[in-house]
Design a protein around this motif. Structure first.
Motif, PDB file in Angstrom:
ATOM      1  N   ALA A 319      -0.798 -21.052 -11.295  1.00 39.93           N
ATOM      2  CA  ALA A 319      -0.330 -21.514  -9.987  1.00 39.93           C
ATOM      3  C   ALA A 319      -0.153 -23.033  -9.965  1.00 39.93           C
ATOM      4  CB  ALA A 319      -1.310 -21.081  -8.901  1.00 39.93           C
ATOM      5  N   ILE A 320      -1.140 -23.757 -10.497  1.00 40.93           N
ATOM      6  CA  ILE A 320      -1.059 -25.225 -10.491  1.00 40.93           C
ATOM      7  C   ILE A 320       0.063 -25.704 -11.409  1.00 40.93           C
ATOM      8  CG2 ILE A 320      -2.276 -27.358 -11.002  1.00 40.93           C
ATOM      9  CD1 ILE A 320      -3.253 -25.835  -8.491  1.00 40.93           C
ATOM     10  N   LEU A 321       0.176 -25.086 -12.590  1.00 38.14           N
ATOM     11  CA  LEU A 321       1.249 -25.470 -13.516  1.00 38.14           C
ATOM     12  C   LEU A 321       2.611 -25.150 -12.918  1.00 38.14           C
ATOM     13  CD1 LEU A 321       1.860 -26.636 -16.336  1.00 38.14           C
ATOM     14  CD2 LEU A 321       1.873 -24.289 -17.214  1.00 38.14           C
ATOM     15  N   ILE A 336      17.902 -24.207  -7.877  1.00 36.42           N
ATOM     16  CA  ILE A 336      18.311 -22.809  -7.732  1.00 36.42           C
ATOM     17  C   ILE A 336      18.216 -22.028  -9.047  1.00 36.42           C
ATOM     18  CG2 ILE A 336      20.254 -21.277  -7.166  1.00 36.42           C
ATOM     19  CD1 ILE A 336      21.055 -23.310  -5.017  1.00 36.42           C
ATOM     20  N   PRO A 337      18.804 -22.494 -10.173  1.00 34.99           N
ATOM     21  CA  PRO A 337      18.684 -21.727 -11.416  1.00 34.99           C
ATOM     22  C   PRO A 337      17.253 -21.640 -11.933  1.00 34.99           C
ATOM     23  CG  PRO A 337      19.755 -23.840 -11.823  1.00 34.99           C
ATOM     24  CD  PRO A 337      19.690 -23.660 -10.345  1.00 34.99           C
ATOM     25  N   PHE A 338      16.437 -22.683 -11.682  1.00 28.13           N
ATOM     26  CA  PHE A 338      15.042 -22.637 -12.118  1.00 28.13           C
ATOM     27  C   PHE A 338      14.290 -21.538 -11.375  1.00 28.13           C
ATOM     28  CE2 PHE A 338      10.587 -23.828 -11.691  1.00 28.13           C
ATOM     29  CZ  PHE A 338      10.231 -23.967 -13.021  1.00 28.13           C
ATOM     30  N   VAL A 339      14.472 -21.477 -10.061  1.00 24.67           N
ATOM     31  CA  VAL A 339      13.809 -20.437  -9.257  1.00 24.67           C
ATOM     32  C   VAL A 339      14.302 -19.052  -9.668  1.00 24.67           C
ATOM     33  CG1 VAL A 339      13.526 -19.523  -6.913  1.00 24.67           C
ATOM     34  CG2 VAL A 339      13.377 -21.982  -7.325  1.00 24.67           C
ATOM     35  N   ALA A 340      15.609 -18.948  -9.935  1.00 24.74           N
ATOM     36  CA  ALA A 340      16.167 -17.663 -10.385  1.00 24.74           C
ATOM     37  C   ALA A 340      15.524 -17.206 -11.692  1.00 24.74           C
ATOM     38  CB  ALA A 340      17.678 -17.788 -10.562  1.00 24.74           C
ATOM     39  N   ALA A 341      15.220 -18.148 -12.584  1.00 24.38           N
ATOM     40  CA  ALA A 341      14.588 -17.794 -13.866  1.00 24.38           C
ATOM     41  C   ALA A 341      13.118 -17.457 -13.692  1.00 24.38           C
ATOM     42  CB  ALA A 341      14.747 -18.957 -14.846  1.00 24.38           C
ATOM     43  N   MET A 342      12.439 -18.084 -12.729  1.00 23.51           N
ATOM     44  CA  MET A 342      11.005 -17.894 -12.559  1.00 23.51           C
ATOM     45  C   MET A 342      10.652 -16.623 -11.812  1.00 23.51           C
ATOM     46  SD  MET A 342       9.550 -20.157 -14.254  1.00 23.51           S
ATOM     47  CE  MET A 342       7.959 -19.511 -13.762  1.00 23.51           C
ATOM     48  N   ILE A 346       7.415 -14.228 -12.765  1.00 22.57           N
ATOM     49  CA  ILE A 346       6.259 -13.981 -11.897  1.00 22.57           C
ATOM     50  C   ILE A 346       6.085 -12.486 -11.658  1.00 22.57           C
ATOM     51  CG2 ILE A 346       5.316 -14.347  -9.580  1.00 22.57           C
ATOM     52  CD1 ILE A 346       6.644 -17.081  -9.557  1.00 22.57           C
ATOM     53  N   GLU A 347       7.199 -11.790 -11.436  1.00 22.03           N
ATOM     54  CA  GLU A 347       7.120 -10.337 -11.214  1.00 22.03           C
ATOM     55  C   GLU A 347       6.544  -9.619 -12.429  1.00 22.03           C
ATOM     56  OE1 GLU A 347      10.820  -9.686  -8.060  1.00 22.03           O
ATOM     57  OE2 GLU A 347      11.200  -9.609 -10.218  1.00 22.03           O
ATOM     58  N   GLU A 348       6.858 -10.122 -13.618  1.00 21.39           N
ATOM     59  CA  GLU A 348       6.379  -9.489 -14.847  1.00 21.39           C
ATOM     60  C   GLU A 348       4.862  -9.611 -15.003  1.00 21.39           C
ATOM     61  OE1 GLU A 348       7.270  -9.659 -19.663  1.00 21.39           O
ATOM     62  OE2 GLU A 348       8.542 -10.751 -18.254  1.00 21.39           O
ATOM     63  N   LEU A 349       4.261 -10.642 -14.405  1.00 16.13           N
ATOM     64  CA  LEU A 349       2.818 -10.845 -14.512  1.00 16.13           C
ATOM     65  C   LEU A 349       2.028  -9.699 -13.897  1.00 16.13           C
ATOM     66  CD1 LEU A 349       2.431 -14.660 -13.739  1.00 16.13           C
ATOM     67  CD2 LEU A 349       2.230 -13.520 -15.944  1.00 16.13           C
ATOM     68  N   GLU A 350       2.660  -9.002 -12.948  1.00 13.31           N
ATOM     69  CA  GLU A 350       1.984  -7.867 -12.319  1.00 13.31           C
ATOM     70  C   GLU A 350       1.684  -6.771 -13.332  1.00 13.31           C
ATOM     71  OE1 GLU A 350       2.288  -5.423  -8.100  1.00 13.31           O
ATOM     72  OE2 GLU A 350       4.028  -6.496  -8.891  1.00 13.31           O
ATOM     73  N   ASN A 356      -2.646 -10.286  -7.426  1.00 14.02           N
ATOM     74  CA  ASN A 356      -2.427 -11.222  -6.312  1.00 14.02           C
ATOM     75  C   ASN A 356      -1.444 -12.308  -6.739  1.00 14.02           C
ATOM     76  OD1 ASN A 356      -2.597 -12.684  -3.959  1.00 14.02           O
ATOM     77  ND2 ASN A 356      -4.541 -13.656  -4.491  1.00 14.02           N
ATOM     78  N   LEU A 357      -0.164 -12.077  -6.473  1.00 14.27           N
ATOM     79  CA  LEU A 357       0.875 -13.010  -6.913  1.00 14.27           C
ATOM     80  C   LEU A 357       1.265 -14.034  -5.843  1.00 14.27           C
ATOM     81  CD1 LEU A 357       3.302 -10.570  -8.787  1.00 14.27           C
ATOM     82  CD2 LEU A 357       1.505 -11.996  -9.761  1.00 14.27           C
ATOM     83  N   ASP A 358       0.752 -13.875  -4.630  1.00 13.55           N
ATOM     84  CA  ASP A 358       1.166 -14.758  -3.539  1.00 13.55           C
ATOM     85  C   ASP A 358       0.957 -16.244  -3.838  1.00 13.55           C
ATOM     86  OD1 ASP A 358       1.984 -12.552  -2.230  1.00 13.55           O
ATOM     87  OD2 ASP A 358       0.620 -12.726  -0.518  1.00 13.55           O
ATOM     88  N   PRO A 359      -0.198 -16.647  -4.435  1.00 10.83           N
ATOM     89  CA  PRO A 359      -0.357 -18.076  -4.742  1.00 10.83           C
ATOM     90  C   PRO A 359       0.750 -18.616  -5.653  1.00 10.83           C
ATOM     91  CG  PRO A 359      -2.460 -16.953  -4.939  1.00 10.83           C
ATOM     92  CD  PRO A 359      -1.423 -15.887  -4.747  1.00 10.83           C
ATOM     93  N   LEU A 360       1.270 -17.762  -6.540  1.00 14.22           N
ATOM     94  CA  LEU A 360       2.355 -18.197  -7.426  1.00 14.22           C
ATOM     95  C   LEU A 360       3.650 -18.383  -6.648  1.00 14.22           C
ATOM     96  CD1 LEU A 360       1.722 -15.919 -10.561  1.00 14.22           C
ATOM     97  CD2 LEU A 360       0.901 -18.244 -10.119  1.00 14.22           C
TER      98      LEU A 360
END
Length: 433
Positions: A319-321, A336-342, A346-350, A356-360
């Motif tokens: 989360a901090i990184l 925009i492209p950075f958020v699209a890549a991230m 983040i979804e894959e971490l599930e 609990n992905l909300d902090p990310l």
């Protein structure tokens, strides 16, 4: 080889943009063309995948609306009324400017807000013979900070809200509103301290302002009522976006086309199109092409994967990184492209057991939106304000902006780190012990 070419072209283009020696739109388009000529990507990739035509069309439509409305004298009327309310005092005017921009960016979106307000601001500073840079800087910083607070305030938030169903309009306000308010108040206080000595009004100009009759500047023709009505309907459409699920670009296009049809006799369409900020639009196209080159060769994806490798999937560290990388990266290229890549990362971490992905999501939103204040091309609102300022022969220097914007970003990220840690990560750490 392609990766090296893409990075080299991007860096060289960025250096030329920073120097302000050559028109920014020409530099960005030349960089995008070089990537095409060297085979980094094809025309099809540029036009279909990389250039965000939704953003370009939204900007174009709002420019048309503003161009027609400007002919009625409405902006001069509002400018004079605002200045007279604060009795021409520069510091109160700076405060009003900041609050108006922040609230407008939260309720509409930051690009629309600056398109509406900057023409008013340029008129005001000209009337009072005040330096325009402090006010334009305030507009940019306030727009990006205010836009962080809501789902519709900034494109990264819209993308996150569309990707995560349980993050509603109110979720953004409840989770991001408190920290945004704190950062906004602190930033405004710093701006007042920085510019308090340079913002001095002369009595003769203030007296001249107070003697003006605002009604003399407004043209009460059918076009005035048509412009106000269509502009109001467009803004209502933006506000209703989260509830009726009509795309913002669609609302803007409908508003622009309707106003063009209604005012065809008073406002010649060809003249309206000539007054559109074409340089700004082409700069956006070139910027999308430059960032698209980095996306095509996998630089952005590698950055995302590298973050996950460094943190080994640990939620607090991730989360901090996420907050700092997205904040610093968004100051250099469009977020925009950075958020699209991230988002898929983040979804894959599930699937790795991180429930609990909300902090990310909140870290990504805060970093991507607040990081836009770092440079003059860090966010769409910055580019639009710079374009309007250049048209008014009040250009904003790239390096000069960084000298003010980058410290604001560092402060915002430090405060956001404390907020994310105390509100989300500390309870998580305590529950896992």
């Amino acid at each position: 080889m392609e990766t090296t070419l893409a990075i080299t072209v991007f860096i060289i283009s960025y250096v030329f943009i920073m120097t302000d020696k050559i028109n920014r739109a020409l530099v960005a388009l030349s960089g995008g063309l070089l990537m095409l000529l060297t085979g980094v990507y094809r025309w099809e990739d540029a036009f279909i995948d990389f250039i965000d035509w939704g953003t370009i069309t939204l900007l174009f439509s709002m420019m048309v609306l503003i161009s027609i409305t400007k002919k009625t004298g409405l902006f001069e009327y509002i400018a004079i009324m605002m200045a007279q309310r604060v009795k021409g005092a520069p510091i109160p005017l700076l405060i009003v400017t900041s609050i108006f921009t922040a609230v407008g960016s939260a309720l509409l979106d930051n690009v629309t807000t600056v398109l509406l307000f900057v023409p008013i601001l340029l008129t005001l500073t000209n009337l009072l013979h005040l330096p325009v840079f402090p006010y334009l800087l305030t507009v940019i910083l306030s727009a990006n900070i205010g836009g962080t607070a809501t789902l519709i305030g900034d494109p990264p938030n819209i993308m996150i809200g569309q990707a995560v169903e349980h993050l509603t309009f109110m979720s953004f306000i409840v989770n991001l509103g408190p920290i945004v308010l704190l950062i906004f108040i602190c930033t405004l206080a710093c701006l007042i301290l920085l510019f308090r000595k340079s913002l001095r009004s002369r009595g003769d100009y203030v007296e001249e302002l107070m003697n003006l009759n605002a009604n003399d500047y407004i043209r009460k023709t059918p076009m005035l009522y048509q412009s106000v009505s269509v502009l109001s309907l467009t803004i209502i459409g933006f506000l209703m976006h989260a509830f009726v699920h009509i795309d913002l670009t669609t609302v803007a296009v409908c508003g622009a086309l309707l106003l063009l049809l209604l005012t065809d006799r008073e406002a010649d369409a060809e003249q309206v199109f000539q007054e559109v900020e074409w340089v700004t639009l082409f700069f956006f196209i070139g910027l999308f092409m430059l960032v698209g080159g980095l996306e095509q060769v996998g630089v952005i994806d590698e950055l995302a994967r590298g973050m996950m490798w460094l943190t080994e999937g640990d939620l607090p560290r991730t989360a901090i990184l996420m907050l700092w990388v997205s904040g610093l990266f968004s100051g250099v290229v469009d977020n925009i492209p950075f958020v699209a890549a991230m988002i898929p990362v983040i979804e894959e971490l599930e699937s790795y057991g991180m429930t609990n992905l909300d902090p990310l999501w909140w870290s990504l939103a805060l970093g991507a939106c607040l990081g836009g204040n770092g440079t003059l091309i860090g966010a769409s609102a910055n580019v639009v304000v710079a374009g309007l300022a250049s048209s008014a022969r009040q250009p904003i220097g790239f390096i000069k902006f960084i000298a003010y914007g980058f410290p604001v970003v560092l402060f915002s990220l430090i405060v956001s780190t404390i907020y994310i840690y105390v509100r989300y990560l500390l309870p998580f750490i305590e529950s896992s012990l």
